[in-house]
Design an enzyme around this catalytic site. Structure first.
Site, PDB file in Angstrom:
ATOM      1  CE  LYS A  54      10.951  -6.873   0.553  1.00  0.00           C
ATOM      2  NZ  LYS A  54      10.451  -6.452   1.875  1.00  0.00           N
ATOM      3  CD  GLN A  98       9.400  -3.467   3.824  1.00  0.00           C
ATOM      4  OE1 GLN A  98       9.201  -4.150   2.831  1.00  0.00           O
ATOM      5  NE2 GLN A  98      10.469  -3.606   4.583  1.00  0.00           N
ATOM      6  CG  ASP A 121       7.796 -11.017   5.477  1.00  0.00           C
ATOM      7  OD1 ASP A 121       8.826 -11.317   4.847  1.00  0.00           O
ATOM      8  OD2 ASP A 121       7.476  -9.846   5.757  1.00  0.00           O
TER       9      ASP A 121
END
Ligand code: NDP
Length: 300
Positions: A54, A98, A121
């Site tokens: 990422k 994460q 997200d």
């Protein structure tokens, strides 16, 4: 019949190139650089790989990338402090924590502490509610990637019968909301669904997000249907050598490709789209934060 292969790797490269172009325009026209912060708690090897890639792709499209790597035994208070400082940082437009988090940390509480406008997200309850009520939101990356591929392949999805197999909060449910938003007739199937093969056989669009290797065989697929395989399952592959593995999806690719109209492969289908959509969401968040129009085609 042999299905058209939907090349997620190539499509993701196109999305990243579009993001890079828009990032370039933000820099020259508005002196703005979108910033993405990724917070990783602990040493989970798979998460470390995701976070590395990422960060690399964030920099490649011209954005600012920030990584916070915290120890396994980080307290909830310390993690919330990091998120608070990122919420307040005007150079950061997207925050991603994460998952999974170590067991002693409350995921809902942590996700709930992210500023919803920076929740790239799309897991914050405010974004879930906005998506569910058809309002502008941050959309979870994996389902957004699936939607982009479907729109690219079909143009309009209006009136199509769609079956989503799986009802998780990160894939199945938001995927169903997005398909509903594009005027599909949507069925959500799960482990208690009766006659799953018959349910799937009715679908013009099948999205499989189950986590069971090759569970959906070709004889469940309506001829000509579009199959989006979200599953990522690692199987032993002794034929490739000792200790070797291979990735398969939730769909039995060979038999499904023989009847489907179009299908995403695993690997090289949905997977690459997820990071591309994370970058797209960060760009969208930056535009919204600065009152600028959102680039075409990168949001739901
Ligand atoms: P979850 O385990 O959270 O959800 C799985 C869903 O599948 C559940 O709703 C479950 O039903 C349903 N299910 C399980 N068994 C069956 C069955 N026999 N018949 C019908 N439905 C069943 O998984 P996720 O949604 O997080 O992920 C799904 C897959 O997608 C995984 O392989 C994951 O690795 C992959 N994935 C890929 C991503 C990518 O970037 N490509 C990103 C995220 C996930 P119930 O609710 O009744 O238990």
């Amino acid at each position: 019949m042999s299905a058209q292969v939907i090349d997620g790797k190539a499509f993701a490269a196109k999305v990243r190139a579009q993001v890079a172009t828009e990032v370039g325009k933000l820099a020259t026209e508005h002196d703005l650089v979108p910033g993405l912060a990724v917070v990783l708690v602990g040493e989970d090897p798979a998460s470390q790989v995701y976070v590395r890639s990422k960060g690399k792709m964030t920099v490649e499209v011209g954005m600012k990338s920030v990584e916070h790597r915290l120890d396994d035994d980080t307290t909830e208070a310390a993690l919330l402090d990091v998120i608070k400082s990122l919420n307040e940082d005007p150079t950061i437009h997207g925050i991603l924590v994460q998952l999974p988090l170590p067991k002693h940390l409350n995921e809902d509480l942590v996700i709930g502490s992210i500023d919803p406008a920076k929740d790239v997200d799309g897991f914050h309850i405010s974004n879930v509610g906005l998506l569910g009520t058809g309002q502008k939101s941050m959309v979870p990356c994996t389902p957004l990637g699936c939607l982009m591929m479907l729109r690219d392949h079909h143009g309009s999805l209006s009136g199509m019968d769609a079956v989503v197999i799986g009802r998780s909060n990160i894939v199945g449910k938001p995927m169903a909301q997005l398909l509903l938003g594009d005027s599909c007739t949507v069925t959500i199937a799960h482990s208690r669904t009766k006659d799953l093969p018959d349910v799937v056989r009715r679908a013009d669009i099948v999205v499989a997000a189950v986590g069971r290797p090759e569970m959906v065989p070709g004889d469940w697929i309506k001829p000509g249907a579009t199959v989006i395989d979200v599953g990522i399952n690692r199987l032993d592959a002794p034929e490739k050598g000792e200790g070797k593995t291979r990735l398969v999806g939730d769909v039995h690719y060979e038999s499904a490709a023989a009847v489907a109209g179009a299908i995403t492969p695993v690997p090289g289908g949905v997977g690459p789209m997820t990071i591309a959509c994370l970058l797209a969401n960060t760009l969208t968040a930056c535009c919204r934060a600065n009152g600028l129009p959102e680039p075409e085609g990168l949001t739901a």
